[in-house]
Design a protein around this motif. Sequence first.
Motif, mmCIF file in Angstrom:
data_model
loop_
_atom_site.group_PDB
_atom_site.id
_atom_site.type_symbol
_atom_site.label_atom_id
_atom_site.label_comp_id
_atom_site.label_asym_id
_atom_site.label_seq_id
_atom_site.Cartn_x
_atom_site.Cartn_y
_atom_site.Cartn_z
ATOM 1 N N MET A 1 -0.895 12.706 16.751
ATOM 2 C CA MET A 1 -0.851 12.737 15.285
ATOM 3 C C MET A 1 -2.042 13.544 14.761
ATOM 4 S SD MET A 1 1.832 10.935 14.479
ATOM 5 C CE MET A 1 1.577 10.488 12.772
ATOM 6 N N THR A 2 -1.756 14.382 13.769
ATOM 7 C CA THR A 2 -2.819 15.212 13.227
ATOM 8 C C THR A 2 -3.708 14.401 12.283
ATOM 9 O OG1 THR A 2 -3.288 17.218 11.980
ATOM 10 C CG2 THR A 2 -1.369 15.959 11.295
ATOM 11 N N ALA A 3 -5.037 14.712 12.310
ATOM 12 C CA ALA A 3 -5.973 14.043 11.421
ATOM 13 C C ALA A 3 -6.447 14.993 10.328
ATOM 14 C CB ALA A 3 -7.168 13.527 12.227
ATOM 15 N N LYS A 4 -6.118 16.267 10.460
ATOM 16 C CA LYS A 4 -6.572 17.249 9.480
ATOM 17 C C LYS A 4 -5.681 17.202 8.239
ATOM 18 C CE LYS A 4 -3.856 20.791 11.869
ATOM 19 N NZ LYS A 4 -3.903 21.981 12.710
ATOM 20 N N PRO A 5 -6.214 17.594 7.071
ATOM 21 C CA PRO A 5 -5.394 17.601 5.857
ATOM 22 C C PRO A 5 -4.270 18.619 5.967
ATOM 23 C CG PRO A 5 -7.506 18.685 5.477
ATOM 24 C CD PRO A 5 -7.599 18.038 6.819
ATOM 25 N N LEU A 6 -3.120 18.273 5.398
ATOM 26 C CA LEU A 6 -1.968 19.165 5.459
ATOM 27 C C LEU A 6 -1.926 20.059 4.225
ATOM 28 C CD1 LEU A 6 0.754 16.612 6.627
ATOM 29 C CD2 LEU A 6 -0.474 18.280 8.025
ATOM 30 N N PRO A 7 -1.603 21.326 4.391
ATOM 31 C CA PRO A 7 -1.468 22.207 3.221
ATOM 32 C C PRO A 7 -0.365 21.699 2.289
ATOM 33 C CG PRO A 7 -1.518 23.485 5.270
ATOM 34 C CD PRO A 7 -1.372 22.047 5.659
ATOM 35 N N THR A 8 -0.557 21.905 1.007
ATOM 36 C CA THR A 8 0.486 21.571 0.036
ATOM 37 C C THR A 8 1.393 22.762 -0.230
ATOM 38 O OG1 THR A 8 -1.060 22.128 -1.750
ATOM 39 C CG2 THR A 8 -0.900 19.808 -1.095
ATOM 40 N N LYS A 9 0.912 23.958 0.129
ATOM 41 C CA LYS A 9 1.699 25.168 -0.103
ATOM 42 C C LYS A 9 1.207 26.266 0.821
ATOM 43 C CE LYS A 9 3.067 28.377 -3.798
ATOM 44 N NZ LYS A 9 2.901 28.745 -5.224
ATOM 45 N N LEU A 10 2.124 27.134 1.230
ATOM 46 C CA LEU A 10 1.772 28.325 1.994
ATOM 47 C C LEU A 10 2.052 29.539 1.115
ATOM 48 C CD1 LEU A 10 3.353 27.363 5.441
ATOM 49 C CD2 LEU A 10 0.929 27.271 4.815
ATOM 50 N N ARG A 11 1.014 30.311 0.827
ATOM 51 C CA ARG A 11 1.215 31.462 -0.054
ATOM 52 C C ARG A 11 2.096 32.515 0.605
ATOM 53 N NH1 ARG A 11 -4.251 30.030 -0.762
ATOM 54 N NH2 ARG A 11 -4.745 29.303 -2.883
ATOM 55 N N LYS A 12 2.070 32.581 1.932
ATOM 56 C CA LYS A 12 2.986 33.456 2.672
ATOM 57 C C LYS A 12 4.085 32.565 3.252
ATOM 58 C CE LYS A 12 -0.536 36.901 3.829
ATOM 59 N NZ LYS A 12 -1.247 37.629 4.927
ATOM 60 N N GLU A 13 5.086 32.271 2.438
ATOM 61 C CA GLU A 13 6.131 31.312 2.790
ATOM 62 C C GLU A 13 6.954 31.805 3.983
ATOM 63 O OE1 GLU A 13 8.001 28.464 3.449
ATOM 64 O OE2 GLU A 13 7.225 28.070 1.432
ATOM 65 N N PRO A 14 6.962 31.047 5.100
ATOM 66 C CA PRO A 14 7.684 31.491 6.290
ATOM 67 C C PRO A 14 9.110 30.944 6.403
ATOM 68 C CG PRO A 14 6.317 29.624 6.871
ATOM 69 C CD PRO A 14 6.127 29.854 5.382
ATOM 70 N N LEU A 15 9.543 30.132 5.445
ATOM 71 C CA LEU A 15 10.783 29.375 5.603
ATOM 72 C C LEU A 15 12.017 30.269 5.545
ATOM 73 C CD1 LEU A 15 11.801 26.475 5.972
ATOM 74 C CD2 LEU A 15 11.957 26.299 3.486
ATOM 75 N N LEU A 16 12.909 30.069 6.522
ATOM 76 C CA LEU A 16 14.197 30.757 6.568
ATOM 77 C C LEU A 16 15.351 29.842 6.188
ATOM 78 C CD1 LEU A 16 14.216 32.880 9.867
ATOM 79 C CD2 LEU A 16 13.994 33.720 7.516
ATOM 80 N N ASP A 17 15.279 28.579 6.630
ATOM 81 C CA ASP A 17 16.403 27.671 6.437
ATOM 82 C C ASP A 17 15.911 26.235 6.510
ATOM 83 O OD1 ASP A 17 19.054 26.960 6.031
ATOM 84 O OD2 ASP A 17 19.594 27.065 8.144
#
Length: 252
Positions: A1-17
């Motif tokens: 499990m990650t302990a680092k804070p998670l980004p709320t947004k990616l300015r370079k959006e990688p999402l395809l589907d």
Amino acid sequence: MTAKPLPTKLRKEPLLDVICGVNFVSDVSADALLPGLLLPKLAGKQPKFETLPAAQLPQVVRDNDPNLQSAPLMRVVVDEQFTVLIGSKWLAVGCQMPYAGWAAFREMIQVVFKVLGDAPFVKGVERYSLKYVDFIQNDGAKNNLSRFNLKIEIAGRTLSEQSTQIRTEIVEDEFLHATTIVSPATARRNDGSIIGEGTVVDVDTHRAEILEISEFLDRLPQLLDEIHLANKKFFFDLLSSEGLEELDPQYD
């Protein structure tokens, strides 16, 4: 499990589907009946119904082939933004790009999945899933696996820039992450135009849980947030610091 804070947004959006699905138990092939029950849920919207090729196969063939049991038989495009996929014992909601964001997507999932509560032939839920497919474009001609927290060695050779395809299933608490990485890969837009060459990362998070329909719908907001967080954490754990910085993360 990650302990680092998670980004709320990616300015370079990688999402395809992105797609969220539920497998259910039914007395009949639900694809013939669910569209009529779904239509009132979409009041005020503009749905377009389309029968898909798998629907032309005899039901006995679909029932006896595990690969076809969750095949979509009908597609409903809603307001040119969301896609509903209906199978004989499977229902799913996708979001067309650009991504509407989790809040809007979550709301649409709940609207669509509530149709199961109006279907007396649906007896319960067996499994639900959430899949995000991302594309990280290469910098120039470089195909670099260092973007990922991934260490692979074959015959004493460490893979870093070689052509690589990996699929694995990782169990984490109550979730299973079916993860596929393809590098290099060419991504295309819906109109067929090429986005570029890079790496495709497919994280399909499943949870097998037998629930009565009433319990599933009562708990649906919580279940969606839990599986979304599990998928999101896994994706960001998969990225190396270098890979994350390429996507220009934003923290609110």
